[in-house]
Design an enzyme around this catalytic site. Structure first.
Site, PDB file in Angstrom:
ATOM      1  N   ASP A  36      -1.177  -7.089   8.373  1.00 42.64           N
ATOM      2  CA  ASP A  36      -1.636  -6.443   8.668  1.00 42.64           C
ATOM      3  C   ASP A  36      -1.720  -5.910   9.552  1.00 42.64           C
ATOM      4  O   ASP A  36      -1.756  -6.757  10.961  1.00 42.64           O
ATOM      5  CB  ASP A  36      -2.078  -5.754   7.293  1.00 42.64           C
ATOM      6  N   ASP A  63       1.125  -5.341  13.991  1.00 42.58           N
ATOM      7  CA  ASP A  63       1.678  -4.024  13.705  1.00 42.58           C
ATOM      8  C   ASP A  63       2.923  -3.611  14.563  1.00 42.58           C
ATOM      9  O   ASP A  63       3.651  -4.194  14.745  1.00 42.58           O
ATOM     10  CB  ASP A  63       0.413  -3.518  15.566  1.00 42.58           C
ATOM     11  N   VAL A  64       3.557  -3.280  12.941  1.00 43.08           N
ATOM     12  CA  VAL A  64       4.771  -3.190  13.066  1.00 43.08           C
ATOM     13  C   VAL A  64       5.455  -2.200  13.887  1.00 43.08           C
ATOM     14  O   VAL A  64       6.624  -2.099  14.587  1.00 43.08           O
ATOM     15  CB  VAL A  64       5.287  -2.643  11.856  1.00 43.08           C
ATOM     16  N   ASN A  90       6.729  -2.788   3.533  1.00 46.53           N
ATOM     17  CA  ASN A  90       5.812  -1.935   3.333  1.00 46.53           C
ATOM     18  C   ASN A  90       4.390  -1.047   4.242  1.00 46.53           C
ATOM     19  O   ASN A  90       3.978   0.107   3.395  1.00 46.53           O
ATOM     20  CB  ASN A  90       5.314  -2.125   1.843  1.00 46.53           C
ATOM     21  N   TYR A 155       7.589  12.256   7.989  1.00 42.13           N
ATOM     22  CA  TYR A 155       7.697  11.528   6.818  1.00 42.13           C
ATOM     23  C   TYR A 155       8.488  11.144   5.904  1.00 42.13           C
ATOM     24  O   TYR A 155       9.907  10.303   6.126  1.00 42.13           O
ATOM     25  CB  TYR A 155       6.532  12.109   5.939  1.00 42.13           C
ATOM     26  N   LYS A 159      11.186   8.463   5.387  1.00 40.19           N
ATOM     27  CA  LYS A 159      12.092   7.523   4.032  1.00 40.19           C
ATOM     28  C   LYS A 159      13.605   8.012   4.079  1.00 40.19           C
ATOM     29  O   LYS A 159      13.581   7.060   3.422  1.00 40.19           O
ATOM     30  CB  LYS A 159      10.445   8.582   3.546  1.00 40.19           C
ATOM     31  N   THR A 190      -3.332   5.607  -4.832  1.00 42.52           N
ATOM     32  CA  THR A 190      -4.557   4.473  -2.808  1.00 42.52           C
ATOM     33  C   THR A 190      -4.849   5.442  -1.815  1.00 42.52           C
ATOM     34  O   THR A 190      -4.951   6.417  -2.214  1.00 42.52           O
ATOM     35  CB  THR A 190      -2.784   3.451  -2.381  1.00 42.52           C
TER      36      THR A 190
HETATM   37  N1  LIG Z   1       0.429   6.475  -2.252  1.00 41.12           N
HETATM   38  C1  LIG Z   1       1.686   7.120  -2.155  1.00 41.12           C
HETATM   39  O1  LIG Z   1       2.084   7.838  -2.944  1.00 41.12           O
HETATM   40  C2  LIG Z   1       3.302   6.798  -1.802  1.00 41.12           C
HETATM   41  C3  LIG Z   1       4.659   7.270  -2.418  1.00 41.12           C
HETATM   42  C4  LIG Z   1       5.488   7.163  -1.663  1.00 41.12           C
HETATM   43  C5  LIG Z   1       5.362   5.667  -0.692  1.00 41.12           C
HETATM   44  N2  LIG Z   1       4.387   5.083  -0.079  1.00 41.12           N
HETATM   45  C6  LIG Z   1       4.826   4.346   0.437  1.00 41.12           C
HETATM   46  O2  LIG Z   1       4.015   2.691   0.386  1.00 41.12           O
HETATM   47  C7  LIG Z   1       3.687   2.027   1.476  1.00 41.12           C
HETATM   48  C8  LIG Z   1       2.137   1.830   1.512  1.00 41.12           C
HETATM   49  O3  LIG Z   1       0.954   2.710   1.422  1.00 41.12           O
HETATM   50  P1  LIG Z   1      -0.212   2.037   0.027  1.00 41.12           P
HETATM   51  O4  LIG Z   1      -0.011   4.035  -0.055  1.00 41.12           O
HETATM   52  O5  LIG Z   1      -0.383   2.234  -0.372  1.00 41.12           O
HETATM   53  O6  LIG Z   1      -1.539   2.483   1.429  1.00 41.12           O
HETATM   54  P2  LIG Z   1      -2.643   2.378   2.138  1.00 41.12           P
HETATM   55  O7  LIG Z   1      -2.874   3.394   2.627  1.00 41.12           O
HETATM   56  O8  LIG Z   1      -2.926   2.010   0.892  1.00 41.12           O
HETATM   57  O9  LIG Z   1      -1.722   1.141   2.836  1.00 41.12           O
HETATM   58  C9  LIG Z   1      -0.785   0.646   3.742  1.00 41.12           C
HETATM   59  C10 LIG Z   1      -1.179  -0.193   4.678  1.00 41.12           C
HETATM   60  O10 LIG Z   1      -0.485   0.208   6.070  1.00 41.12           O
HETATM   61  C11 LIG Z   1      -1.481  -0.821   7.144  1.00 41.12           C
HETATM   62  N3  LIG Z   1      -0.312  -0.327   8.039  1.00 41.12           N
HETATM   63  C12 LIG Z   1      -0.710   1.178   8.365  1.00 41.12           C
HETATM   64  N4  LIG Z   1       0.354   1.183   9.758  1.00 41.12           N
HETATM   65  C13 LIG Z   1       0.626  -0.387  10.608  1.00 41.12           C
HETATM   66  C14 LIG Z   1       1.139  -0.371  11.375  1.00 41.12           C
HETATM   67  N5  LIG Z   1       1.480  -0.379  12.301  1.00 41.12           N
HETATM   68  N6  LIG Z   1       1.064  -2.256  11.081  1.00 41.12           N
HETATM   69  C15 LIG Z   1       1.024  -2.935  10.056  1.00 41.12           C
HETATM   70  N7  LIG Z   1       0.022  -2.229   9.052  1.00 41.12           N
HETATM   71  C16 LIG Z   1       0.194  -1.222   8.839  1.00 41.12           C
HETATM   72  C17 LIG Z   1      -2.788   0.031   6.964  1.00 41.12           C
HETATM   73  O11 LIG Z   1      -3.498  -0.148   7.587  1.00 41.12           O
HETATM   74  C18 LIG Z   1      -2.383  -0.334   5.199  1.00 41.12           C
HETATM   75  O12 LIG Z   1      -3.322  -1.319   4.861  1.00 41.12           O
HETATM   76  C19 LIG Z   1       3.284   2.911   2.943  1.00 41.12           C
HETATM   77  O13 LIG Z   1       5.388   2.245   3.048  1.00 41.12           O
HETATM   78  C20 LIG Z   1       3.582   4.468   1.891  1.00 41.12           C
HETATM   79  O14 LIG Z   1       3.870   5.540   2.571  1.00 41.12           O
HETATM   80  C21 LIG Z   1       2.856   5.032  -0.891  1.00 41.12           C
END
Ligand SMILES: NC(=O)c1ccc[n+]([C@@H]2O[C@H](COP(=O)([O-])OP(=O)(O)OC[C@H]3O[C@@H](n4cnc5c(N)ncnc54)[C@H](O)[C@@H]3O)[C@@H](O)[C@H]2O)c1
Length: 250
Positions: A36, A63-64, A90, A155, A159, A190
């Site tokens: 992360d 950082d991705v 993720n 977004y 996706k 989340t």
């Molecule tokens: N929560 C939802 O409703 C939901 C729905 C569909 C998809 N998603 C997807 O699930 C995944 C996780 O989301 P979440 O809900 O757990 O969010 P979250 O915000 O709780 O966690 C996301 C994590 O990604 C990290 N991150 C952000 N930018 C980054 C980077 N450049 N390099 C490395 N790490 C980075 C953040 O620091 C954080 O720890 C994401 O891809 C999101 O698009 C989430």
């Protein structure tokens, strides 16, 4: 112990779905790298989980959006653990904005993390996994990878790209013993949803036939399945974990 002896990298592993996946993998016997951004909660989370799970959790800042950091993440993990058996691609951010007000900068930022980041991580994973002749990559897509939604142009574009990138990588990697799949979560409880006002959130919840938000652990369970040997004949698919959101309208 479904993941005994496996080494797993989870990007965005400091929070939400990623953190729940880290925890489930540790419970199932894996060694896990939380990858992360520097300054995230990842380092503290990893230290606590490492204590709880007998030295099987570590943090690596990554950082991705930076190919060099992504490549180093994989090189360092192989040097320390010996292999990378599964990756949860993720890391991601949200973003709601009317398209006519969306700046180049914000559009490109979302694409760079949510789509280009998935490519960078998958590419680095394939290089390692081809050498091993095995491995499983799981990309995090979304219901918004297969459905549109107003005010989420960047977004949904990202996706949607993840869903089809997954198919192409799966075909390309299959002869080398590597599987590539995606997960399509519905709305999951989340920190990503923290900025949504309650009225909008209630409206979104109503779009899920099961009538609630998903839990991060429910997505983590899908990751465990796709990451491990139980999914040995599953590649190129996007597994929806969405409370029925994409099943239909009535
Ligand atoms: N929560 C939802 O409703 C939901 C729905 C569909 C998809 N998603 C997807 O699930 C995944 C996780 O989301 P979440 O809900 O757990 O969010 P979250 O915000 O709780 O966690 C996301 C994590 O990604 C990290 N991150 C952000 N930018 C980054 C980077 N450049 N390099 C490395 N790490 C980075 C953040 O620091 C954080 O720890 C994401 O891809 C999101 O698009 C989430």
């Amino acid at each position: 112990m479904r993941m005994q002896g496996k080494n797993v990298i989870v990007t965005g592993g400091a929070s939400g779905i990623g953190l729940a996946s880290v925890e489930r993998c540790l419970e199932e016997g894996a060694s896990v790298v939380i990858a992360d951004i520097a300054g995230s909660d990842g380092e503290a989370r990893a230290a606590a989980l490492d204590d709880k799970h007998a030295g099987r959790c570590l943090f690596k800042a990554c950082d991705v959006t930076d190919s060099a950091q992504v490549d180093r993440l994989f090189e360092d993990t192989v040097a320390e653990l010996g292999s990378v058996d599964a990756v949860f691609n993720n890391a991601g951010i949200g973003g709601i904005c009317p398209t006519d007000e969306l700046s180049d900068e914000e559009y490109l930022r979302i694409i760079d993390i949510n789509l280009n980041g998935v490519f960078r991580v998958a590419r680095a994973a394939l290089r390692v996994m081809y050498r091993q002749g095995s491995g499983s990559i799981v990309n995090c897509a979304s219901i918004l990878g297969v459905f549109g939604q107003s005010q989420t142009a960047a977004y949904t574009a990202a996706k949607g790209g993840v869903v089809n990138l997954t198919r192409t990588l799966a075909i390309e990697a299959a002869p080398k013993g590597v599987r590539v799949n995606a997960i399509g979560p519905g709305y999951i409880d989340t920190p990503l949803l923290a900025d949504l006002d309650d009225e909008l959130l209630q409206g979104l919840i109503r779009l899920h036939p099961l009538g609630r938000l998903g839990r991060p652990q429910e997505v983590a369970n899908a990751f465990l399945f796709l990451a491990g040997d139980e999914a040995s004949f599953t590649t190129g698919t996007t597994l929806m974990v969405d409370g029925g959101f994409t099943a239909g309208k009535s």
